[in-house]
Scaffold this motif. Sequence first.
Motif, mmCIF file in Angstrom:
data_model
loop_
_atom_site.group_PDB
_atom_site.id
_atom_site.type_symbol
_atom_site.label_atom_id
_atom_site.label_comp_id
_atom_site.label_asym_id
_atom_site.label_seq_id
_atom_site.Cartn_x
_atom_site.Cartn_y
_atom_site.Cartn_z
ATOM 1 N N LEU A 89 39.791 -3.092 25.441
ATOM 2 C CA LEU A 89 39.902 -1.492 25.572
ATOM 3 C C LEU A 89 41.009 -1.310 26.303
ATOM 4 O O LEU A 89 41.968 -0.434 26.414
ATOM 5 N N THR A 90 41.331 -2.890 27.212
ATOM 6 C CA THR A 90 42.966 -2.532 28.194
ATOM 7 C C THR A 90 44.048 -3.445 27.555
ATOM 8 O O THR A 90 44.726 -3.660 27.717
ATOM 9 N N LEU A 91 44.089 -3.208 26.049
ATOM 10 C CA LEU A 91 45.248 -3.811 24.856
ATOM 11 C C LEU A 91 45.603 -5.086 25.797
ATOM 12 O O LEU A 91 46.573 -5.576 25.790
ATOM 13 N N PHE A 92 44.700 -6.125 26.257
ATOM 14 C CA PHE A 92 44.483 -7.642 27.062
ATOM 15 C C PHE A 92 44.122 -9.088 26.277
ATOM 16 O O PHE A 92 43.131 -8.053 25.835
ATOM 17 N N PRO A 93 44.822 -9.176 25.756
ATOM 18 C CA PRO A 93 44.235 -10.782 25.433
ATOM 19 C C PRO A 93 43.768 -11.528 26.299
ATOM 20 O O PRO A 93 44.209 -12.356 27.113
ATOM 21 N N TYR A 94 42.395 -12.124 26.030
ATOM 22 C CA TYR A 94 41.817 -12.461 26.880
ATOM 23 C C TYR A 94 42.317 -14.251 27.501
ATOM 24 O O TYR A 94 41.897 -14.270 28.717
ATOM 25 N N PHE A 130 58.321 -0.186 36.197
ATOM 26 C CA PHE A 130 56.701 0.750 35.768
ATOM 27 C C PHE A 130 57.051 1.723 35.108
ATOM 28 O O PHE A 130 56.186 2.367 34.839
ATOM 29 N N VAL A 131 58.218 1.654 34.050
ATOM 30 C CA VAL A 131 58.254 2.671 32.991
ATOM 31 C C VAL A 131 58.349 2.287 31.674
ATOM 32 O O VAL A 131 56.874 2.413 30.939
ATOM 33 N N LEU A 132 59.024 0.929 31.914
ATOM 34 C CA LEU A 132 59.306 0.289 30.726
ATOM 35 C C LEU A 132 58.416 -0.729 30.176
ATOM 36 O O LEU A 132 57.806 -1.083 29.856
ATOM 37 N N GLY A 133 58.442 -1.526 31.644
ATOM 38 C CA GLY A 133 57.268 -1.933 31.972
ATOM 39 C C GLY A 133 55.724 -2.315 31.005
ATOM 40 O O GLY A 133 55.824 -3.447 30.061
ATOM 41 N N PRO A 134 55.266 -1.631 31.416
ATOM 42 C CA PRO A 134 54.008 -1.143 30.847
ATOM 43 C C PRO A 134 54.297 -1.156 29.207
ATOM 44 O O PRO A 134 53.214 -2.049 28.555
ATOM 45 N N ILE A 164 54.781 -5.711 23.327
ATOM 46 C CA ILE A 164 55.003 -6.938 22.803
ATOM 47 C C ILE A 164 54.392 -8.361 23.551
ATOM 48 O O ILE A 164 53.964 -8.961 22.829
ATOM 49 N N THR A 165 54.613 -8.408 24.603
ATOM 50 C CA THR A 165 54.346 -9.251 25.224
ATOM 51 C C THR A 165 52.818 -10.222 24.931
ATOM 52 O O THR A 165 52.581 -11.054 24.511
ATOM 53 N N ASN A 166 51.962 -8.723 25.550
ATOM 54 C CA ASN A 166 50.035 -9.109 24.884
ATOM 55 C C ASN A 166 49.907 -8.963 23.292
ATOM 56 O O ASN A 166 48.514 -9.321 23.014
ATOM 57 N N ARG A 167 50.745 -8.734 22.638
ATOM 58 C CA ARG A 167 50.559 -9.122 20.834
ATOM 59 C C ARG A 167 50.762 -10.479 20.002
ATOM 60 O O ARG A 167 50.320 -10.832 19.480
ATOM 61 N N PHE A 168 51.570 -11.142 21.050
ATOM 62 C CA PHE A 168 52.505 -12.500 20.809
ATOM 63 C C PHE A 168 51.911 -13.705 21.133
ATOM 64 O O PHE A 168 51.316 -13.319 22.806
ATOM 65 N N ASN A 169 51.016 -15.282 20.942
ATOM 66 C CA ASN A 169 50.256 -15.871 21.503
ATOM 67 C C ASN A 169 51.855 -16.891 21.870
ATOM 68 O O ASN A 169 53.430 -17.071 21.795
ATOM 69 N N ARG A 170 51.840 -17.014 23.745
ATOM 70 C CA ARG A 170 52.831 -17.796 24.384
ATOM 71 C C ARG A 170 53.304 -19.762 23.428
ATOM 72 O O ARG A 170 52.070 -19.772 22.874
ATOM 73 N N LYS A 171 54.045 -19.595 23.406
ATOM 74 C CA LYS A 171 54.617 -20.783 23.393
ATOM 75 C C LYS A 171 53.464 -22.006 23.892
ATOM 76 O O LYS A 171 53.641 -22.341 25.175
ATOM 77 N N GLY A 172 53.048 -23.574 22.637
ATOM 78 C CA GLY A 172 52.180 -24.266 23.310
ATOM 79 C C GLY A 172 50.189 -24.140 23.697
ATOM 80 O O GLY A 172 50.398 -24.604 23.816
ATOM 81 N N ALA A 173 50.191 -22.826 23.106
ATOM 82 C CA ALA A 173 48.996 -22.036 23.174
ATOM 83 C C ALA A 173 48.258 -22.949 22.229
ATOM 84 O O ALA A 173 48.836 -23.560 21.046
ATOM 85 N N ARG A 174 46.803 -23.160 22.955
ATOM 86 C CA ARG A 174 46.141 -23.879 22.032
ATOM 87 C C ARG A 174 45.078 -23.276 20.874
ATOM 88 O O ARG A 174 45.121 -22.181 21.307
ATOM 89 N N LEU A 175 44.660 -23.943 20.229
ATOM 90 C CA LEU A 175 44.258 -22.170 18.690
ATOM 91 C C LEU A 175 43.187 -21.882 19.206
ATOM 92 O O LEU A 175 42.992 -20.227 18.690
ATOM 93 N N ASN A 176 42.140 -21.801 20.159
ATOM 94 C CA ASN A 176 41.256 -21.386 20.527
ATOM 95 C C ASN A 176 41.937 -20.188 21.122
ATOM 96 O O ASN A 176 41.534 -18.880 21.439
ATOM 97 N N THR A 202 41.548 -9.984 19.061
ATOM 98 C CA THR A 202 42.190 -8.789 19.729
ATOM 99 C C THR A 202 43.258 -8.201 18.988
ATOM 100 O O THR A 202 42.827 -6.894 19.366
ATOM 101 N N ASN A 203 43.840 -8.306 18.319
ATOM 102 C CA ASN A 203 44.463 -7.551 17.865
ATOM 103 C C ASN A 203 43.527 -7.384 16.458
ATOM 104 O O ASN A 203 44.317 -5.620 15.920
ATOM 105 N N VAL A 204 43.593 -8.011 15.647
ATOM 106 C CA VAL A 204 42.559 -7.266 14.318
ATOM 107 C C VAL A 204 41.198 -6.121 15.219
ATOM 108 O O VAL A 204 41.562 -5.151 14.864
ATOM 109 N N LEU A 205 40.765 -6.458 16.233
ATOM 110 C CA LEU A 205 40.111 -5.433 17.076
ATOM 111 C C LEU A 205 40.597 -3.439 17.173
ATOM 112 O O LEU A 205 40.119 -3.627 16.724
ATOM 113 N N ILE A 206 42.337 -4.324 17.773
ATOM 114 C CA ILE A 206 42.693 -3.283 18.266
ATOM 115 C C ILE A 206 42.987 -2.392 17.836
ATOM 116 O O ILE A 206 43.027 -1.235 17.012
ATOM 117 N N LEU A 207 43.771 -3.113 16.177
ATOM 118 C CA LEU A 207 43.800 -2.852 15.057
ATOM 119 C C LEU A 207 42.728 -1.403 13.887
ATOM 120 O O LEU A 207 43.306 -0.534 13.589
#
Length: 344
Positions: free
Chosen positions: A96-101, A155-159, A165-177, A185-190
């Motif tokens: 709902l907030t467009l953030f990956p848990y 405050f304008v471009l940041g959100p 962009i930031t919330n839609r891609f995994n960080r480097k070194g992220a574990r499988l889970n 999250t991305n699939v549900l949002i789409l």
Amino acid sequence: MTTHNAKELRKQVAPYESSNIKDSIIQMLNTIVPFLAFWFLAYQSLAISYLLTLAFAVLAAGFMIRIFIIFHDCTHHSFFKNRKANKIVGTLTGVLTLFPYSQWGHEHSVHHATSSNLDKRGTGDIWVMTVDEYMAAPFLQKLAYRMYRNPFVMFVLGPIYLVLITNRFNRKGARLNERMNTYLTNVLILGISALLIWAIGWKAFVMVEGPIFFIAGMLGIWLFYVQHTFEDSYFEADKDWEYVRAAVEGSSYYQLPKVLQWITGNIGYHHVHHLSPRVPNYKLEEVHKNTKPLQNVPTITLSTSLTSLKFRLWDERNKQFISFKEMKAYERNSKLTTQTKPEL
């Protein structure tokens, strides 16, 4: 603050570090239901006036911030006692907030563990340079930092950058889970977006969802910014850094009107939250009122918080934030000192 006082303070807060299932469910109901209702009303009002749509969008954005606080508590495992329940509700409110848990939860945990530590900046926080770092930085880095700290960019471009962009891609070194949670999250949002576009059309969807996520994102970044950017904040090198001092001196008490305090899920009691992330949001005010040392912390209001916009650099010598204008005085004094330094 002595080690003894720090331990005593944490001991006083410990009894509040447990959620109440009834309070958590009530908060979900009085937050998510109004959000969905205002979203629907915003859509319905498109046939009447877009100004009315924007009015409903503002209200919906307020409740989106409140949903984010639920999401935020879930990442700290403080909204429910059961970790699985926190992950399920956290993932759904993240949609709902467009953030990956999982991803955001990891970065936010690092933020809590390193907040105000000058040697461990860079994860889950706002970019802060010290006066000395800025003076020694090359031109392009100074330019990049000035652009980053510009209110329009932040405050304008940041959100937009954060959500799309930031919330839609995994960080480097992220574990499988963590990676799988981001994908889910991305699939549900789409999927939800596609369903709404099919039902009401892409134009109506953008006209409703666009301002809601933008307003909520802008206000969310503002809340995070002012809670760590105030004149006499706390920053120390790792060897001198103390967790409790970072919490109560490096996080502000944002004293908001009751309505805004409720909408923002008591996150204005940020000093309490940083001291003990396991305290659920609906107990933060109670902790503040019942713990005397926490009442003597940096306090900002709606009006005084606006002054934080001028704070750009951390002055390690005077232990305070300064503006770029004040920075020019530093640079002039530095040049004069260099020019008048006697030759050996």
